[in-house]
Design a protein around this motif. Structure first.
Motif, PDB file in Angstrom:
ATOM      1  N   VAL A   4       0.873  -1.169   0.000  1.00  0.00           N
ATOM      2  CA  VAL A   4       0.000   0.000   0.000  1.00  0.00           C
ATOM      3  C   VAL A   4       0.910   1.218   0.000  1.00  0.00           C
ATOM      4  CG1 VAL A   4      -1.807   1.236   1.226  1.00  0.00           C
ATOM      5  CG2 VAL A   4      -1.781  -1.261   1.253  1.00  0.00           C
ATOM      6  N   LYS A   5       0.630   2.170  -0.915  1.00  0.00           N
ATOM      7  CA  LYS A   5       1.493   3.339  -1.028  1.00  0.00           C
ATOM      8  C   LYS A   5       0.717   4.547  -1.520  1.00  0.00           C
ATOM      9  CE  LYS A   5       3.028   1.776  -5.520  1.00  0.00           C
ATOM     10  NZ  LYS A   5       4.126   1.242  -6.288  1.00  0.00           N
ATOM     11  N   ILE A   7      -0.219   7.127  -4.150  1.00  0.00           N
ATOM     12  CA  ILE A   7      -0.185   7.099  -5.620  1.00  0.00           C
ATOM     13  C   ILE A   7      -0.490   8.455  -6.242  1.00  0.00           C
ATOM     14  CG2 ILE A   7      -0.661   4.633  -5.828  1.00  0.00           C
ATOM     15  CD1 ILE A   7      -3.606   5.427  -6.479  1.00  0.00           C
ATOM     16  N   SER A   8      -1.036   9.386  -5.456  1.00  0.00           N
ATOM     17  CA  SER A   8      -1.332  10.707  -5.993  1.00  0.00           C
ATOM     18  C   SER A   8      -1.468  11.697  -4.840  1.00  0.00           C
ATOM     19  CB  SER A   8      -2.627  10.675  -6.813  1.00  0.00           C
ATOM     20  OG  SER A   8      -2.880  11.934  -7.396  1.00  0.00           O
ATOM     21  N   ILE A  17      -4.229   6.776  -1.798  1.00  0.00           N
ATOM     22  CA  ILE A  17      -3.471   5.536  -1.650  1.00  0.00           C
ATOM     23  C   ILE A  17      -4.109   4.447  -2.512  1.00  0.00           C
ATOM     24  CG2 ILE A  17      -2.657   6.166   0.647  1.00  0.00           C
ATOM     25  CD1 ILE A  17      -4.696   4.204   1.833  1.00  0.00           C
ATOM     26  N   ASN A  18      -3.315   3.463  -2.866  1.00  0.00           N
ATOM     27  CA  ASN A  18      -3.728   2.431  -3.829  1.00  0.00           C
ATOM     28  C   ASN A  18      -4.465   1.257  -3.194  1.00  0.00           C
ATOM     29  OD1 ASN A  18      -1.463   1.434  -2.524  1.00  0.00           O
ATOM     30  ND2 ASN A  18      -0.697   0.365  -4.320  1.00  0.00           N
ATOM     31  N   ASP A  23     -10.318  -4.333  -2.535  1.00  0.00           N
ATOM     32  CA  ASP A  23      -9.134  -5.082  -2.105  1.00  0.00           C
ATOM     33  C   ASP A  23      -9.487  -5.989  -0.947  1.00  0.00           C
ATOM     34  OD1 ASP A  23      -7.067  -4.005  -3.863  1.00  0.00           O
ATOM     35  OD2 ASP A  23      -7.465  -2.111  -2.838  1.00  0.00           O
ATOM     36  N   LYS A  71     -11.012   1.210  -5.923  1.00  0.00           N
ATOM     37  CA  LYS A  71      -9.614   0.809  -6.030  1.00  0.00           C
ATOM     38  C   LYS A  71      -8.638   1.753  -5.345  1.00  0.00           C
ATOM     39  CE  LYS A  71     -10.698  -1.551 -10.226  1.00  0.00           C
ATOM     40  NZ  LYS A  71     -10.170  -2.441 -11.156  1.00  0.00           N
ATOM     41  N   PHE A  72      -9.136   2.810  -4.727  1.00  0.00           N
ATOM     42  CA  PHE A  72      -8.253   3.734  -4.029  1.00  0.00           C
ATOM     43  C   PHE A  72      -9.010   4.415  -2.889  1.00  0.00           C
ATOM     44  CE2 PHE A  72     -10.249   6.230  -7.347  1.00  0.00           C
ATOM     45  CZ  PHE A  72     -10.582   7.422  -6.716  1.00  0.00           C
TER      46      PHE A  72
END
Length: 132
Positions: A4-5, A7-8, A17-18, A23, A71-72
């Motif tokens: 998990v990181k 992303i924007s 976060i992604n 998920d 998804k985020f």
């Protein structure tokens, strides 16, 4: 699932976060969930034995999940502040203060293109996220 990181970074009050509600490997994802944004691990070695003691992941910021999509998710730093809307002394104390949530600015790497993964105090795209 991948790590998990971040992303924007749409602006200086939120990150994306992604991970989203699709998920299945993330069981802790919920509104209000606290997440830590951390630097890449710094290897810790005992200076005497030279043995590795593991990794230290310096905390950059602790945020809260405020929106969840397929998804985020969006995370923000929220600080509650007490306001005193009335100044009259004859009003009961319970009515003199109210608590409001306020979005706080994040320590963001404004150039975003710097790929410096050493210890830092700002959030960048690609930073790791861990659930608290």
């Amino acid at each position: 699932m991948n790590d998990v990181k971040v992303i924007s970074i749409p602006d200086d009050t939120r990150i994306i976060i992604n991970v989203g509600f699709e998920d299945k490997n993330v069981d802790k994802l919920s509104l209000g969930q606290k997440v830590d944004i951390v630097c890449d691990g710094i290897k810790i070695t005992d200076p005497d034995t030279k043995k590795s003691l593991g990794f230290y992941y310096p905390l950059i910021e602790q945020l809260e999940i405020t929106e969840i999509y397929e998804k985020f998710s969006v995370a923000r730093k929220i600080e509650e502040k007490k306001y005193k809307p009335f100044s009259a002394a004859n009003i009961p104390p319970i009515f003199r203060e109210e608590v409001r949530s306020e979005y706080k600015h994040l320590n963001i790497d404004e150039s975003i293109f710097i790929d410096n993964k050493k210890y830092k105090n700002y959030i960048s795209i690609g930073d790791k996220v861990r659930f608290v």
